[in-house]
Design an enzyme around this catalytic site. Structure first.
Site, PDB file in Angstrom:
ATOM      1  NE  ARG A  20      -2.666   2.109  -7.761  1.00 60.48           N
ATOM      2  CZ  ARG A  20      -3.667   1.266  -7.547  1.00 60.48           C
ATOM      3  NH1 ARG A  20      -3.674   0.096  -8.118  1.00 60.48           N
ATOM      4  NH2 ARG A  20      -4.654   1.610  -6.743  1.00 60.48           N
ATOM      5  NE  ARG A  35      -4.240  -1.813   1.467  1.00 58.18           N
ATOM      6  CZ  ARG A  35      -4.547  -2.764   2.370  1.00 58.18           C
ATOM      7  NH1 ARG A  35      -4.068  -2.704   3.609  1.00 58.18           N
ATOM      8  NH2 ARG A  35      -5.344  -3.761   2.042  1.00 58.18           N
ATOM      9  CB  THR A  42      -5.797  -2.694  -9.982  1.00 51.59           C
ATOM     10  OG1 THR A  42      -5.239  -1.476 -10.469  1.00 51.59           O
ATOM     11  CG2 THR A  42      -4.813  -3.343  -9.010  1.00 51.59           C
ATOM     12  CG  ASN A  57     -10.545  -3.048   2.459  1.00 52.37           C
ATOM     13  OD1 ASN A  57     -11.404  -2.241   2.825  1.00 52.37           O
ATOM     14  ND2 ASN A  57      -9.595  -3.504   3.255  1.00 52.37           N
ATOM     15  CE  LYS A 113      -6.234  -7.630  -0.932  1.00 49.27           C
ATOM     16  NZ  LYS A 113      -7.094  -6.785  -1.789  1.00 49.27           N
ATOM     17  CD  GLU A 161      -6.051  -7.078  -6.602  1.00 52.80           C
ATOM     18  OE1 GLU A 161      -6.525  -7.760  -5.675  1.00 52.80           O
ATOM     19  OE2 GLU A 161      -6.035  -5.837  -6.579  1.00 52.80           O
ATOM     20  CD  GLU A 197     -12.321  -0.543  -4.292  1.00 51.47           C
ATOM     21  OE1 GLU A 197     -13.355   0.022  -4.705  1.00 51.47           O
ATOM     22  OE2 GLU A 197     -12.077  -1.752  -4.473  1.00 51.47           O
TER      23      GLU A 197
END
Ligand SMILES: N[C@@H](Cc1c[nH]c2ccccc12)C(=O)O
Ligand SMILES: N[C@@H](Cc1c[nH]c2ccccc12)C(=O)O
Lengths: 256, 256
Positions: free
Chosen positions: B157, B16, B242, B194, B168, B246, B198
């Site tokens: 990014r 993060r 993103t 989450n 995760k 994932e 966000e």
């Protein structure tokens, strides 16, 4: 700034506005460089672990040279505000030329302070920007990329002195002709120096570095650029070398 | 971020922090692009006035491809956080490899959203950033250079989602194994989302754009980036792609 409109390029107010914009670019580039360590091997000629085949120079030199070759083919160095670090290596454009109107004197491309800018950047600026004085191998590419951006923005800022000099000459041709004929370097320096403008620049940089240099959503966060360092870099490096450019340009101005 | 320390790279707090730093880079790059017009010819395949010899693509593609070739020789794409736009054109490093430890699954390089990122950048992001919708020929090179920086920062990014996904997965292997076995895409999306994080990102971007986007010494000056646009770009483009990264990464995670 529109280089197809010579009158607008030689308007001192337009030039100053452009210099103000460049300050932001330089600060952003310095901030991006500040995340990394000094990485002295990036600047070392033929550094053993990253020696480049058939090349006599540093990792940074190789990356910068290759980049300039590509950009030269896209006609970068036709533009009067762009100055190559490797004038002997660049190539002809492979797309049609833009035919810029003449704004600067014909010898203007011969005035090239990039070697000096690169040396001072490595010796004096990088140590002020980076937080740790070590080599982090896994960042050499990122470091060189950031250096290239920083160097190009410094080079553009400093060589903009040519436009400043031309504008000042055209505003007061008799005064400058006399100074040039007398080879009166001190007189030229005095004529192009405006301490009030310089004070304003330094004051503005202090504020910009304070604002841009810290994450506004995390005031406890690391300061990414120290305002005093930025002021020091401008006061001791950027402004003086810009003046050297102006003086060299003016001293030859009667040749044209 | 030190890719030689897998534990530190897969620590969600470190990830993060790195994402927060990238926000600044993306904003700075957007601001640099905002000074120019849209320049649609830069993105046009074989645009007549700037047609590149022996190349089937746009001016931007050529510049980006050439740049990636040079950087690949400096081992850029060995680094697990770098993803090429031209994976078929890049070359082998000409300096010794760094031998990064394995952090991501072995198929990770096959997950490449750069074509999509480039398309959306041209179609949706450039019009939000630039102030005028015209072609300014004398800026094509500067525009392409700014685009390359912006695209690379967006790409880094977005593909960082791979580290997020791996972290995760390792934090809750049973839960994710079950979701993956069931091919439960909605379940995976729910597990990686989450909303609170966000919301925080969007809030932070709003503040950063307000602060960085205006010259603090000239409050009447032009606003260089509109906070709502930045938020929109993240909300509708960066965060969703993103997540696609994932999800694709996780769906294949049991192969490894
Ligand atoms: N971070 C890696 C990869 C990388 C990023 N940008 C680069 C540009 C050139 C070469 C490598 C890189 C490095 O610094 O080496
Ligand atoms: N401003 C000019 C010159 C230039 C600046 N940076 C460039 C990079 C590539 C090519 C050209 C350039 C242009 O945009 O064309």
């Amino acid at each position: 700034m529109d280089f197809f409109k010579p009158e607008s390029v030689l308007n001192l107010q337009n030039i100053r506005d452009e210099l103000v914009k460049m300050e932001d670019t330089i600060i952003f580039n310095f901030i991006e460089r500040s995340h990394f360590a000094t990485c002295s091997s990036v600047y070392e000629r033929n550094a053993p672990e990253i020696k480049l085949p058939d090349f006599d120079g540093s990792f940074l030199d190789w990356a910068l040279m290759k980049m300039e070759v590509v950009h030269s083919q896209l006609r970068r160095f036709e533009s009067p505000d762009e100055t190559p670090f490797f004038p002997d290596k660049i190539l002809e454009p492979i797309i049609p030329s833009l035919n810029y109107p003449k704004i600067l004197a014909s010898y203007s491309n011969e005035i090239n302070y990039n070697d000096k800018i690169k040396q001072i950047y490595i010796k004096d600026i990088v140590p002020l920007l980076s937080k740790r004085d070590i080599n982090t191998w896994e960042n050499f590419g990122s470091v060189a990329t950031r250096d290239i951006e920083a160097l190009q923005s410094l080079s553009r800022r400093i060589h903009f002195g040519k436009f400043v000099a031309e504008a000042k000459f055209q505003n007061e041709p008799e005064k400058f002709t006399k100074l040039i004929q007398d080879k009166d370097v001190d007189g030229i320096v005095a004529a192009i120096t405006n301490s009030e403008v310089e004070e304003k620049i330094l004051h503005r940089l202090n504020i910009k570095a304070s604002v841009y240099g810290v994450d506004p959503t995390n005031e406890k966060g690391d300061r990414k650029i120290t305002p005093e360092y930025l002021v020091k870099i401008y006061e001791e490096i950027v402004i003086p070398i810009t003046k050297e450019v102006e003086v060299e340009y003016l001293l030859r101005r009667l040749e044209d």
